[in-house]
Design a protein around this motif. Structure first.
Motif, PDB file in Angstrom:
ATOM      1  N   GLN A  23     -30.915  12.232 -14.465  1.00  0.00           N
ATOM      2  CA  GLN A  23     -31.702  11.007 -14.345  1.00  0.00           C
ATOM      3  C   GLN A  23     -31.026  10.003 -13.422  1.00  0.00           C
ATOM      4  O   GLN A  23     -31.692   9.350 -12.602  1.00  0.00           O
ATOM      5  N   GLU A  24     -29.718   9.861 -13.559  1.00  0.00           N
ATOM      6  CA  GLU A  24     -28.996   8.931 -12.690  1.00  0.00           C
ATOM      7  C   GLU A  24     -29.073   9.359 -11.231  1.00  0.00           C
ATOM      8  O   GLU A  24     -29.262   8.542 -10.339  1.00  0.00           O
ATOM      9  N   SER A  25     -28.938  10.665 -10.997  1.00  0.00           N
ATOM     10  CA  SER A  25     -29.010  11.175  -9.626  1.00  0.00           C
ATOM     11  C   SER A  25     -30.396  10.951  -9.038  1.00  0.00           C
ATOM     12  O   SER A  25     -30.537  10.593  -7.861  1.00  0.00           O
ATOM     13  N   ALA A  26     -31.427  11.143  -9.874  1.00  0.00           N
ATOM     14  CA  ALA A  26     -32.798  10.938  -9.407  1.00  0.00           C
ATOM     15  C   ALA A  26     -33.038   9.466  -9.073  1.00  0.00           C
ATOM     16  O   ALA A  26     -33.718   9.139  -8.087  1.00  0.00           O
ATOM     17  N   ALA A  27     -32.464   8.571  -9.886  1.00  0.00           N
ATOM     18  CA  ALA A  27     -32.603   7.140  -9.605  1.00  0.00           C
ATOM     19  C   ALA A  27     -31.834   6.763  -8.338  1.00  0.00           C
ATOM     20  O   ALA A  27     -32.276   5.910  -7.558  1.00  0.00           O
ATOM     21  N   ASP A  28     -30.679   7.391  -8.137  1.00  0.00           N
ATOM     22  CA  ASP A  28     -29.937   7.179  -6.887  1.00  0.00           C
ATOM     23  C   ASP A  28     -30.787   7.600  -5.696  1.00  0.00           C
ATOM     24  O   ASP A  28     -30.842   6.899  -4.675  1.00  0.00           O
ATOM     25  N   ASP A  29     -31.435   8.748  -5.826  1.00  0.00           N
ATOM     26  CA  ASP A  29     -32.281   9.253  -4.742  1.00  0.00           C
ATOM     27  C   ASP A  29     -33.409   8.273  -4.446  1.00  0.00           C
ATOM     28  O   ASP A  29     -33.744   8.026  -3.279  1.00  0.00           O
TER      29      ASP A  29
END
Length: 263
Positions: free
Chosen positions: A189-195
């Protein structure tokens, strides 16, 4: 929904706890999301209604920067063309508190803390805001508040056949806030929000490397000489230094890389 402390990348990075924070959380009765809020039916609208009541309380009980305050003037100038992002209508305010934090909510409320503004450049702030909006658009905020709601206040209602959860009492809402503070997103989820934040910067023509420098500043806060004051991020949360490198790799692939350093 209201994204407090542990749910945001900034609170996780600094290790600030609810008892240490100057920022105040909601502790009143909330009934806006009381209808159709069981585990099976809790919707984006339910999350937005609950978030709005919570944010309204927080706005009333925290020092909000006035319209002519330099912090407000700076933020309003920065987000002038971001009153709506990806179909989500946004509203912005600054809390003049010592906590280093920012959060976005399911109702479109974005709250930026003055201490965060003190340490970030304009485009770094936009990268943080973009990340938080990503959590809303990816339904992370909805799912987190639903789980916190059910854990802390609606266990009986969740099993009800009537399809209606009871309104939250003051004590239940306090438990909800604490549950939210203990919530954390997965690495995915954090990586997706970073993206999402990266793509938002890219879409609007900002320097995508500002996200890398923002992460580097967070990495600096979580280690080194400041280790005694700042906890290292929880194991489930991606390392800020590693996230900065991931942004750099994306920027190189996109031909947008520029050497940068945290200021």
């Amino acid at each position: 929904m209201f994204r407090l402390s542990a749910i945001t990348l900034l609170f996780l990075a600094t290790g600030i706890t609810a008892t240490q924070a100057q920022f105040k959380i909601n502790a009143k009765t909330v009934s806006a999301a009381s209808k159709g809020a069981t585990a099976a039916t809790f919707s984006d609208a339910d999350a937005a209604k609950l978030a709005k009541e919570a944010v309204d309380w927080m706005d009333a009980h925290n020092p909000v920067a006035a319209d002519d305050d330099p912090y407000t003037v700076r933020l309003n100038k920065l987000v002038a063309k971001h009153q709506e992002e990806d179909g989500l209508k946004l509203n912005f305010k600054v809390y003049k508190v010592i906590d280093i934090n920012a959060f976005a909510c399911a109702d479109g409320s974005v709250r930026v803390f003055s201490s965060l503004m003190d340490m970030m450049t304009d485009e770094e702030l936009l990268s943080v805001i973009g990340h938080e909006i990503g959590h809303v658009k990816n339904h992370d905020t909805r799912d987190a508040i639903r789980q916190a709601y059910l854990r802390s206040a609606a266990k009986d209602a969740a099993g009800s056949q009537s399809g209606a959860a009871a309104a939250l009492t003051e004590s239940q809402l306090g438990a909800l806030a604490n549950s939210l503070l203990e919530s954390k997103y997965s690495r995915k989820q954090e990586s997706a929000a970073d993206d999402y934040g990266y793509e938002m910067l890219k879409k609007h023509g900002y320097n995508v490397m500002s996200m890398a420098s923002a992460f580097q500043k967070l990495a600096d806060l979580s280690g080194g000489e400041k280790q005694s004051k700042m906890e290292k991020m929880k194991s489930s949360h991606p390392d800020s230094g590693a996230r900065a490198k991931e942004v750099e790799e994306k920027a190189k692939k996109d031909g947008l890389y520029k050497a940068t350093a945290a200021k």
